[in-house]
Design an enzyme around this catalytic site. Structure first.
Site: not given
Ligand code: GLN
Length: 309
Positions: A67, A243, A261
């Protein structure tokens, strides 16, 4: 100042010896298969050196770290107009939360929660086919990492799509509020694929150089973005990059950082280093347990916190 190579080596040893590692993400089945007993770290420094330790050459799914790269591209495309579509405040909510979207009429709080990143992807799609946009994102990652072997893991992308019910809900919700302009399945398709880009810690530390060094690649006559833009992306990473764990990360580490994640974190010590850490075990907010701890040790030992030494 302590010797960076010995600090990094010692951190890798300490992390490898720890039992407390959190849990591997299981809501994306393909990620649940990744063995938890791995830890890697790579630090790219101002003098052009990359110091690595542990599993620094093992490719992993960068997930939400992507992102940062899509935000960079979207700002390049539409500039400050982006902020009419996405906010820039911390959400204080989990990355896949939908509650705020209803209160705020479909406008996501920031570009790093899932809804915000899907809206950013939609901005990149304007006038383009999904395949072209994905190509653009991948080319950018390869360019900043200086490595053409950076690739997308199709198994992970498929796995995300099959279980992406929440992301589909977020995208539909935004579409209803006309925050998304392109077909929902186009935005989601590109989003799932850019989250499925794989990089090693070494590649990711290289890719983060432009954020650590005022938009430039040190030692090269290449400007990726303006220093003002790099500063602003770093500000968003600091306030929103973890987050509802962003405050705690700032408190403990004191560096702009973006987690995913897959267990990776890209952290930026402005003017000093671009740092990538990876360990697949996550805390309840979806941030790497050992990755955060390693960065806490590193920032403290090297006195790199942006809040002072
Ligand atoms: N691809 C994961 C999702 O959409 C990304 C989330 C993350 O890395 N926090 O849930």
């Amino acid at each position: 100042m302590p010797n960076l190579a010995s600090v990094v080596g010692e951190i890798a040893q300490r992390m490898t010896a720890r039992d407390e590692r959190g849990k591997v993400a299981s809501y994306i089945p393909e990620l649940a298969k990744v063995p938890i007993d791995q830890f890697g770290i790579a630090v790219f420094t101002a003098d052009g050196e990359t110091i690595v330790a542990g599993d620094a050459e093992v490719p992993f799914s960068i997930q939400s770290i992507s992102k940062v790269f899509t935000l960079t591209l979207a700002l390049g495309k539409v500039g400050d107009q982006l902020w009419t579509r996405v906010g820039r405040e911390p959400s204080g909510n989990p990355f896949n939360s939908i509650v705020q979207l209803e209160y705020e009429k479909g406008k996501p709080r920031n570009p790093f929660i899932n809804a915000g990143a899907i809206a950013v992807t939609d901005v990149l799609l304007a006038g383009h086919e999904p395949r072209e946009v994905l190509g653009e994102i991948l080319r950018f990652c390869r360019f900043v990492a200086e490595d053409d072997s950076v690739a997308i893991d199709e198994h992970v992308a498929r796995s995300e799509k099959q279980t992406g019910f929440l992301n589909t809900a977020l995208a539909n919700y935004m579409k209803a509020f006309k925050v998304l302009e392109n077909p929902v399945d186009h935005a989601l398709g590109v989003y799932f694929h850019h989250c499925s880009i794989t990089m090693s810690c070494r590649q990711l530390a290289m890719a983060g150089r432009y954020l650590a060094f005022s938009g430039r690649l040190p030692g090269k006559d290449v400007s990726v973005i303006s220093s003002e833009r790099a500063r602003r992306i770093n500000a968003l990473m600091l306030t929103c990059g973890h987050y509802d764990g962003s405050g705690d990360f700032a408190f403990r580490v004191g560096l702009p950082g973006k987690s995913g994640v897959g267990g990776g974190i890209l952290a930026v010590a402005p003017g000093e280093a671009s740092i990538a850490v990876w360990s697949p075990g996550l805390d309840p907010h979806g941030n790497s347990v050992l990755g955060s701890l390693a960065l806490e040790h590193l920032a403290k030992a090297m006195r790199w916190s942006v809040f002072g030494d």
